[in-house]
Scaffold this motif. Structure first.
Motif, PDB file in Angstrom:
ATOM      1  N   ASN A  31      23.465 -19.095 -51.538  1.00 59.85           N
ATOM      2  CA  ASN A  31      23.548 -20.488 -52.013  1.00 59.85           C
ATOM      3  C   ASN A  31      22.658 -21.448 -51.228  1.00 59.85           C
ATOM      4  O   ASN A  31      22.643 -22.644 -51.497  1.00 59.85           O
TER       5      ASN A  31
ATOM      6  N   VAL B 276      16.704 -21.361 -53.385  1.00 54.47           N
ATOM      7  CA  VAL B 276      16.301 -21.762 -54.734  1.00 54.47           C
ATOM      8  C   VAL B 276      15.244 -20.779 -55.221  1.00 54.47           C
ATOM      9  O   VAL B 276      14.345 -20.400 -54.468  1.00 54.47           O
TER      10      VAL B 276
ATOM     11  N   ALA C   9      15.453 -16.506 -63.895  1.00 53.82           N
ATOM     12  CA  ALA C   9      16.141 -17.612 -63.216  1.00 53.82           C
ATOM     13  C   ALA C   9      17.653 -17.419 -63.278  1.00 53.82           C
ATOM     14  O   ALA C   9      18.364 -17.657 -62.291  1.00 53.82           O
ATOM     15  N   GLN C  10      18.135 -16.966 -64.432  1.00 56.88           N
ATOM     16  CA  GLN C  10      19.576 -16.741 -64.586  1.00 56.88           C
ATOM     17  C   GLN C  10      20.051 -15.589 -63.710  1.00 56.88           C
ATOM     18  O   GLN C  10      21.162 -15.632 -63.158  1.00 56.88           O
TER      19      GLN C  10
ATOM     20  N   THR D 259      20.675 -16.969 -60.382  1.00 56.62           N
ATOM     21  CA  THR D 259      21.931 -17.747 -60.396  1.00 56.62           C
ATOM     22  C   THR D 259      23.137 -16.817 -60.347  1.00 56.62           C
ATOM     23  O   THR D 259      24.114 -17.081 -59.630  1.00 56.62           O
ATOM     24  N   ASP D 260      23.070 -15.725 -61.100  1.00 53.86           N
ATOM     25  CA  ASP D 260      24.185 -14.769 -61.126  1.00 53.86           C
ATOM     26  C   ASP D 260      24.433 -14.139 -59.759  1.00 53.86           C
ATOM     27  O   ASP D 260      25.547 -13.669 -59.479  1.00 53.86           O
TER      28      ASP D 260
ATOM     29  N   TRP E 131      22.212 -17.495 -56.031  1.00 55.54           N
ATOM     30  CA  TRP E 131      21.106 -18.388 -55.714  1.00 55.54           C
ATOM     31  C   TRP E 131      21.147 -19.581 -56.666  1.00 55.54           C
ATOM     32  O   TRP E 131      21.942 -19.618 -57.605  1.00 55.54           O
ATOM     33  N   HIS E 132      20.257 -20.533 -56.446  1.00 56.14           N
ATOM     34  CA  HIS E 132      20.084 -21.634 -57.396  1.00 56.14           C
ATOM     35  C   HIS E 132      18.848 -21.329 -58.232  1.00 56.14           C
ATOM     36  O   HIS E 132      17.711 -21.617 -57.829  1.00 56.14           O
ATOM     37  N   GLY E 133      19.060 -20.686 -59.381  1.00 50.22           N
ATOM     38  CA  GLY E 133      17.950 -20.355 -60.258  1.00 50.22           C
ATOM     39  C   GLY E 133      17.498 -21.579 -61.034  1.00 50.22           C
ATOM     40  O   GLY E 133      18.319 -22.277 -61.637  1.00 50.22           O
TER      41      GLY E 133
ATOM     42  N   HIS F  58      14.933 -22.722 -64.013  1.00 42.77           N
ATOM     43  CA  HIS F  58      14.018 -22.317 -65.085  1.00 42.77           C
ATOM     44  C   HIS F  58      12.882 -23.329 -65.144  1.00 42.77           C
ATOM     45  O   HIS F  58      13.097 -24.500 -65.439  1.00 42.77           O
TER      46      HIS F  58
ATOM     47  N   LYS G 195      15.310 -31.214 -60.663  1.00 43.63           N
ATOM     48  CA  LYS G 195      16.347 -30.238 -60.292  1.00 43.63           C
ATOM     49  C   LYS G 195      16.379 -30.011 -58.785  1.00 43.63           C
ATOM     50  O   LYS G 195      17.469 -29.850 -58.202  1.00 43.63           O
TER      51      LYS G 195
END
Length: 207
Positions: free
Chosen positions: A165, A168, A177-178, A181-182, A185-187, A189, A199
């Motif tokens: 976390n 990025v 990017a997703q 995130t999964d 991390w901060h994905g 797009h 963002k």
């Protein structure tokens, strides 16, 4: 929350790569060109080389499947450099600003190990990254979680104890990017520099 590092994808964010730049010359008819790129030299095939298969082997396999298109298939990697138009200035400016703000930068790209040196030698922006993971060198591609684990391991050499976390990841491919995130991390797009900057500011990244 503190973001401690930003990881960039390259193609479509920093480097302007497009198959059409070459194949518009080779197949002027748009309908025929789209069919060829969707069915013969399609992205699923390109990804095989990005994942570590040699250009020679990948080309031979495709020629065997579509011998009637041999010349067009062989042109893909023989003239690959003609698909690279240069850098994307908005993305490069984003890197410049993050670097100036002291944000540690890293690179994670799906790219053939054999063609990546062409970009490395020509685009100075790539030297701004502390470490770069090239899929063709490690034999695994995004969005596979393993390549993100490899990237995080490289980042930890510079930033011990880094947590997902605190990272990025910026990629023009939504699925990649997703995937970040999964993994916590901060994905982000990437659809343009301004949107990405917004963002990043929302994540309190200095920029």
């Amino acid at each position: 929350m503190t973001i401690k590092a930003v990881v960039f994808d390259f193609g479509g964010v920093l480097i302007d790569w497009n198959r059409d730049y070459l194949y518009r010359q080779l197949i002027p008819n748009e309908t025929e060109r789209r069919w060829f790129l969707d069915n013969v030299c399609k992205m699923d095939w390109v990804v095989q080389q990005d994942g570590g298969q040699s250009l020679e082997e990948g080309t031979a396999e495709l020629v065997a499947l579509y011998p009637e298109h041999e010349a067009l298939i062989r042109a893909f990697y023989a003239r690959w450099h003609e698909m690279v138009a240069g850098v994307l200035q908005e993305g490069v400016a984003l890197v410049d600003r993050l670097d100036a703000a002291g944000v540690p930068l890293f690179g994670l790209t799906n790219w053939s190990a054999e063609t990546f040196p062409y970009a490395w030698e020509r685009f100075d922006v790539l030297r701004r990254f502390r470490e770069i993971i090239v899929s063709g060198r490690v034999g695994v591609i995004k969005p596979n979680p393993r390549i993100f684990a490899l990237m995080r391991a490289e980042i930890e050499k510079h930033l011990p104890g880094i947590q997902p976390n605190e990272l990025v990841f910026i990629d023009d491919n939504l699925h990649n990017a997703q995937a970040a995130t999964d993994l916590g991390w901060h994905g982000v797009h990437y659809t343009g520099a301004l949107d990405t900057e917004t963002k990043l500011r929302a994540l309190n990244v200095p920029i």
